[in-house]
Design a protein around this motif. Structure first.
Motif, PDB file in Angstrom:
ATOM      1  N   GLU A   1       0.826  -1.212   0.000  1.00 20.24           N
ATOM      2  CA  GLU A   1       0.000   0.000   0.000  1.00 20.24           C
ATOM      3  C   GLU A   1       0.861   1.262   0.000  1.00 20.24           C
ATOM      4  O   GLU A   1       0.496   2.266  -0.623  1.00 20.24           O
ATOM      5  CB  GLU A   1      -0.932  -0.023   1.212  1.00 20.24           C
TER       6      GLU A   1
ATOM      7  N   GLN B   1       1.992   1.681  -3.564  1.00 22.11           N
ATOM      8  CA  GLN B   1       0.882   2.135  -4.404  1.00 22.11           C
ATOM      9  C   GLN B   1       0.638   3.629  -4.215  1.00 22.11           C
ATOM     10  O   GLN B   1       0.405   4.363  -5.187  1.00 22.11           O
ATOM     11  CB  GLN B   1      -0.374   1.327  -4.080  1.00 22.11           C
TER      12      GLN B   1
ATOM     13  N   ASN C   1       1.001   6.601  -6.993  1.00 21.14           N
ATOM     14  CA  ASN C   1      -0.110   7.514  -7.253  1.00 21.14           C
ATOM     15  C   ASN C   1       0.284   8.971  -7.025  1.00 21.14           C
ATOM     16  O   ASN C   1      -0.440   9.889  -7.421  1.00 21.14           O
ATOM     17  CB  ASN C   1      -1.313   7.172  -6.364  1.00 21.14           C
TER      18      ASN C   1
END
Length: 255
Positions: free
Chosen positions: A25, A28, A32
């Motif tokens: 996470e 990620q 992003n």
């Protein structure tokens, strides 16, 4: 992908499924947020050469995030190179060849703040508290993008240094900006200006306006004159012959 996108390799140990999920996470979110985060969970398949993947990723990355859990630190300090993903990246001999600020130790522990021995002297970022996650993620992202929250301001000119001691810099400071404006007004027939006029020209606080005007007085570029209005004496300022000669030298006025 744009050459301006920072590339970051994330090194971590596969402690638990929950920890692997936390690292995934994090990667990620970084991706992003404009970071090319390199993670084994994205790019390594069964049968791939883990050692080759890690060496290539370390060499090509701008920064390396080392997610330090107690298990990770133990393996790094022991130089355990045969436990899958930790191969080679964990050895001090390998890491000492990496640029001094390339590695970002990331603390992900409960109650301890240990990092591998060869990273002891490097500043780390602490992700051990969940309630501070957003704050620390912002700090990490700013570090990777080289966008600090507070930027170092440039060093200004000494307010105590006179023009007689040091020639004026080619880049005009506020004093010279003010003097140039006064020369322009003089050429337009405005021989003297009041403090309020000069204050507006500077566009700064009253205190700094007083300092700049005082500096021009000390340098004998301007002089104080008295104007009278309804029997009241009011200070005004006008340029001196020295200022006129300086204006000609600087090319502010022409024939």
């Amino acid at each position: 992908m744009s050459v301006n996108v920072p590339k970051v390799f994330i090194s971590y140990s596969h402690d638990t499924q929950a920890h692997k999920k936390w690292v995934l996470e994090l990667a990620q979110r970084l991706r992003n947020s404009g970071v090319d985060a390199i993670l084994d969970q994205f790019r390594v398949s069964l049968g791939d050469d883990l050692g080759g993947f890690m060496e290539k990723s370390v060499a090509e990355s701008n920064r390396i995030i080392m997610v330090c859990t107690d298990n990770y630190v133990t393996k790094a300090n022991s130089g355990l190179g045969g436990v899958g993903y930790e191969k080679m990246i964990m050895t001090a001999e390998y890491m000492t060849n990496i640029d001094s600020n390339k590695v970002i130790p990331l603390i992900r522990q409960n109650g301890t703040h240990n990092v591998p021995t060869f990273l002891k002297t490097r500043l780390h970022i602490n992700f051990s508290r969940e309630d501070e996650y957003e704050l620390q993620f912002d700090n990490l992202l700013r570090e990777i993008h080289q966008a600090p929250l507070f930027k170092e301001p440039p060093v200004g000119n000494s307010p105590f240094e006179s023009v007689a001691e040091k020639p004026l810099e080619s880049v005009m400071d506020k004093r010279m900006e003010l003097l140039k404006e006064m020369v322009i007004f003089y050429n337009k027939g405005k021989s003297s200006l009041y403090f309020d006029n000069l204050h507006r020209l500077l566009g700064c606080s009253k205190i700094f306006a007083e300092i700049y005007i005082s500096a021009l007085l000390d340098d004998q570029f301007i002089q104080r004159v008295q104007h009278y209005s309804i029997g009241v004496s009011i200070d005004a300022y006008q340029i001196t012959d020295r200022a006129k000669l300086y204006a000609i030298e600087q090319g502010w006025v022409t024939e």
